[in-house]
Design an enzyme around this catalytic site. Structure first.
Site, short mmCIF file in Angstrom:
data_model
loop_
_atom_site.label_atom_id
_atom_site.label_comp_id
_atom_site.label_asym_id
_atom_site.label_seq_id
_atom_site.Cartn_x
_atom_site.Cartn_y
_atom_site.Cartn_z
N GLY A 107 0.81 -1.21 0.00
CA GLY A 107 0.00 0.00 0.00
C GLY A 107 0.84 1.25 0.00
N GLY A 108 0.20 2.31 0.46
CA GLY A 108 0.87 3.61 0.49
C GLY A 108 2.14 3.58 1.32
N GLY A 161 23.30 15.71 -28.40
CA GLY A 161 22.84 16.15 -27.08
C GLY A 161 23.42 15.28 -25.98
N ALA A 162 23.62 14.00 -26.30
CA ALA A 162 24.15 13.08 -25.29
C ALA A 162 25.58 13.48 -24.90
CB ALA A 162 24.10 11.65 -25.79
C1 HXC Z 1 -3.21 -4.80 10.64
C2 HXC Z 1 -2.28 -6.56 9.53
C3 HXC Z 1 -2.02 -5.76 8.40
C4 HXC Z 1 -2.40 -4.40 8.49
C5 HXC Z 1 -1.32 -7.73 8.00
N1 HXC Z 1 -1.84 -7.77 9.23
N2 HXC Z 1 -1.43 -6.51 7.47
N3 HXC Z 1 -2.86 -6.08 10.63
N4 HXC Z 1 -2.99 -3.96 9.63
N5 HXC Z 1 -2.18 -3.56 7.48
C6 HXC Z 1 -1.89 -8.90 10.13
C7 HXC Z 1 -2.91 -9.95 9.71
O1 HXC Z 1 -4.18 -9.62 10.18
C8 HXC Z 1 -2.34 -11.18 10.40
O2 HXC Z 1 -2.68 -11.13 11.77
C9 HXC Z 1 -0.85 -10.97 10.30
O3 HXC Z 1 -0.66 -9.59 10.09
C10 HXC Z 1 -0.22 -11.70 9.16
O4 HXC Z 1 -0.95 -11.41 7.98
P1 HXC Z 1 -1.36 -12.54 6.92
O5 HXC Z 1 -2.30 -11.91 5.97
O6 HXC Z 1 -1.81 -13.76 7.65
O7 HXC Z 1 0.06 -12.84 6.26
P2 HXC Z 1 0.41 -13.16 4.74
O8 HXC Z 1 -0.49 -14.20 4.21
O9 HXC Z 1 1.87 -13.40 4.75
O10 HXC Z 1 0.10 -11.82 3.94
C11 HXC Z 1 0.81 -10.64 4.23
C12 HXC Z 1 0.19 -9.44 3.49
C13 HXC Z 1 -1.35 -9.39 3.84
C14 HXC Z 1 0.37 -9.61 1.98
C15 HXC Z 1 0.93 -8.21 3.92
O11 HXC Z 1 -1.49 -9.43 5.26
C16 HXC Z 1 -1.98 -8.13 3.35
O12 HXC Z 1 -2.34 -8.05 2.15
N6 HXC Z 1 -2.14 -7.16 4.24
C17 HXC Z 1 -2.74 -5.90 3.88
C18 HXC Z 1 -1.79 -5.14 3.01
C19 HXC Z 1 -2.33 -3.82 2.57
O13 HXC Z 1 -3.12 -3.71 1.59
N7 HXC Z 1 -1.95 -2.78 3.28
C20 HXC Z 1 -2.35 -1.49 2.86
C21 HXC Z 1 -2.61 -0.72 3.99
S1 HXC Z 1 -2.84 0.88 3.37
P3 HXC Z 1 -2.94 -12.43 12.65
O14 HXC Z 1 -3.38 -11.86 13.96
O15 HXC Z 1 -3.98 -13.21 11.93
O16 HXC Z 1 -1.61 -13.13 12.71
C22 HXC Z 1 -1.43 1.69 3.64
C23 HXC Z 1 -1.56 3.10 3.22
C24 HXC Z 1 -0.61 4.00 3.90
O17 HXC Z 1 -0.48 1.23 4.12
C25 HXC Z 1 -0.82 5.34 3.29
C26 HXC Z 1 -0.44 6.40 4.22
C27 HXC Z 1 -0.74 7.78 3.69
#
Ligand code: HXC
Length: 514
Positions: free
Chosen positions: A170-171, A405-406
């Site tokens: 993500g971000g 130019g290069a």
């Molecule tokens: C809270 C999170 C989390 C998150 C993962 N976890 N990402 N908890 N916030 N962003 C937690 C899961 O709930 C899980 O908890 C543990 O971490 C492991 O995650 P899994 O999904 O089981 O692991 P895996 O299969 O290895 O996948 C990892 C992953 C997936 C690809 C990162 O978790 C995922 O897609 N997460 C979301 C990623 C995402 O889209 N983030 C964007 C956020 S937006 P438990 O308790 O079950 O162990 C962002 C924007 C910022 O960041 C912009 C700022 C301006």
């Protein structure tokens, strides 16, 4: 009731942290990874790491988070020594809450970033996180956004290095993107703004994590990743090596290393290295390696835009930035990717007082509709802008072709090149002979299509421009040098330029063609 002493309480809390960390070691190792603690310990010189904010916890109570508080809140942060120099770093612990960025743990991160700026030390992030903590809503976003702000404030003041050692989703991937160097781990790290599932939902495109954001995808295709490592250890070793080339901040010089390679060393083999036929290629990296201190060439972005080679090296122990056209790939022509790659590197070197050594063998900008419509005008201008703006010592060696130019872009005399050398076989002209004659004699060639006239004009053109003497007669080349003398020439030119002072006009900032 026996109340435990403050010291026992302190020991109990520390034990709780180390117990939890120990419990994760095997599970993390099963994925071929090191834990956040192991990474931090391996990064710093033994026994020098000092942690801060070990007892920070998040404040979220939504979605059952009230009973998921972990001391340190999934980030280890602090400072220590790397090869004797003070460095600030953090490591995210994916084993707890996916290493996600919370409001509180991002405060830990930018607290050390603030300290790094204040003390003038490099800053390193070992990233392994699911991004902003979803349960915190805007508070998680706030933390990450504030980190973006701090990364931007630190840019150009202190070197910032990001290792991506797991997901960086993500971000949140914009924090590493704002830093100077990104290193990824093969098969283990993934960086993307929107993941495969979102892409599938929105565009119905099916793409794997590896294709979308794996180390190779970002090293070879997008150019986001500067270096790739085979595993966590290799990644950390690369960070330590990279740090050795660069200064701690923008007011310092890079560490001077003891040089075991003779600074006066001549390399007679180089006299026959460059093919006489200007259409034959050769490997510019071999030339670079032969000239710099033995074993010191450290290439950056090696698999991306291979037509321009960039990297660090040492000359008589002094760190320099190397930029070089690569005739072995696309004949060394500059395209959009190479121009952006070069521009960013030149700006890094300039920001951190690292002299630029440019090896030139360039037939021009890459022709083609695709290049024009991809913005070669704008991207080429980035490289030009970066070189024009750079005030660090700039030395160039034209090894063969320098056209159009290069030629102007590649650290020429006209854009404040300090020493411009050329080999005796250098050709410096607006364009190659064939293209030039076809343009300036187009009418005559249509009237007289026989080869005699054309060959005569080609010969005239080559005699005039297929050598470095015309440019040298105008003072645009300072000296024509034998290839075997390159090393000592560069070493002594650098020595002479030690006291260089050059400034740009005072302004808020320029408007680089981004
Ligand atoms: C809270 C999170 C989390 C998150 C993962 N976890 N990402 N908890 N916030 N962003 C937690 C899961 O709930 C899980 O908890 C543990 O971490 C492991 O995650 P899994 O999904 O089981 O692991 P895996 O299969 O290895 O996948 C990892 C992953 C997936 C690809 C990162 O978790 C995922 O897609 N997460 C979301 C990623 C995402 O889209 N983030 C964007 C956020 S937006 P438990 O308790 O079950 O162990 C962002 C924007 C910022 O960041 C912009 C700022 C301006």
């Amino acid at each position: 009731m026996n109340k435990i002493s403050p010291y026992e309480e302190f020991a109990r809390r520390n034990l709780e942290i180390s117990d939890r960390e120990k419990q994760t070691v095997d599970a993390v190792a099963a994925h071929g990874k090191m834990t956040a603690r192991q990474r931090i310990e391996f990064l710093f010189d033994e026994g020098t790491f000092q942690e801060v904010d070990r007892f920070v916890t998040h404040r979220c109570t939504d979605f059952g988070m009230g009973n998921k508080k972990i001391p340190g809140d999934t980030v280890i942060a602090g400072n220590g020594l790397i090869n004797g120099r003070l460095v600030h770093a953090y490591a995210q612990d994916f084993s707890a809450l996916g290493g996600s960025f919370s409001e509180e743990n991002t405060k830990k991160i930018y607290k050390i970033l603030d300290k790094a700026m204040q003390l003038g030390t490099p800053y390193i992030g070992l990233n392994d996180s699911g991004g902003a903590r979803i349960q915190e809503g805007v508070c998680g976003l706030a933390g990450v956004a504030e980190l973006f702000f701090k990364n931007t404030q630190a840019s150009g003041l202190i070197p910032q290095i990001s290792a991506i050692m797991g997901p960086c989703a993500g971000g949140a991937s914009y924090s590493p993107a704002l830093t100077d160097f990104i290193i990824m781990v093969e098969g283990q790290s993934h960086m993307f703004v929107t993941g495969p599932e979102v892409i599938k939902a929105v565009t119905h495109e099916e793409v794997s994590m590896e294709e979308l954001g794996g180390a190779h995808a970002h090293h070879r295709q997008s150019g986001v990743s500067h270096l790739v490592a085979g595993n966590d250890r290799e990644c950390i070793v690369l960070i330590r090596e990279l740090l050795d080339y660069i200064p701690s901040n923008n007011m310092e010089e890079s560490p001077l290393k003891k040089c075991f390679d003779d600074p006066q060393r001549r390399e007679p083999l180089l006299n026959d290295f460059i093919p006489n036929d200007s259409r034959s290629s050769y490997d510019m990296k071999s030339l670079i390696r032969a000239v710099v201190d033995e074993g010191s060439f450290f290439e950056i972005q090696g698999a991306y835009a291979a037509n321009l080679v960039i990297g660090f090296a040492r000359l008589n122990g002094k760190s320099v930035g190397i930029v070089a056209n690569q005739p072995a790939y696309l004949a060394g022509a500059l395209d959009t990717n190479a121009s952006r790659k070069g521009a960013r590197f030149v700006r890094f070197c300039d920001a951190f007082n690292m002299p630029l050594i440019t090896f030139v063998d360039v037939p021009g900008f890459l022709p083609g509709k695709d290049q024009e419509l991809s913005g070669i005008i704008r991207d080429g201008a980035k490289l030009l802008y970066a070189y024009c703006e750079a005030t660090v010592p700039k030395i160039s060696v034209i090894t063969r072709k320098a056209y159009g130019g290069a030629y102007c872009v590649m650290s020429s005399k006209h854009i404040r090149g300090d020493y411009n050398f050329a080999y005796p076989g250098a050709e410096i002209a607006v364009m190659g002979s064939e293209a030039a004659i076809n343009i300036i004699y187009r009418k005559q060639l249509t009237r007289q299509p026989d080869d005699t006239f054309k060959n005569q004009k080609l010969e005239e053109y080559r005699e005039r421009f297929a050598n470095p003497y015309f440019a040298a007669s105008h003072g645009y080349i300072d000296e024509i040098i034998m290839p075997e003398d390159t090393r000592w020439r560069l070493v002594s030119a650098l020595e002479r330029l030690k006291t260089k002072v050059a400034k740009n006009p005072l302004k808020k900032h320029g408007n680089m063609p981004l």
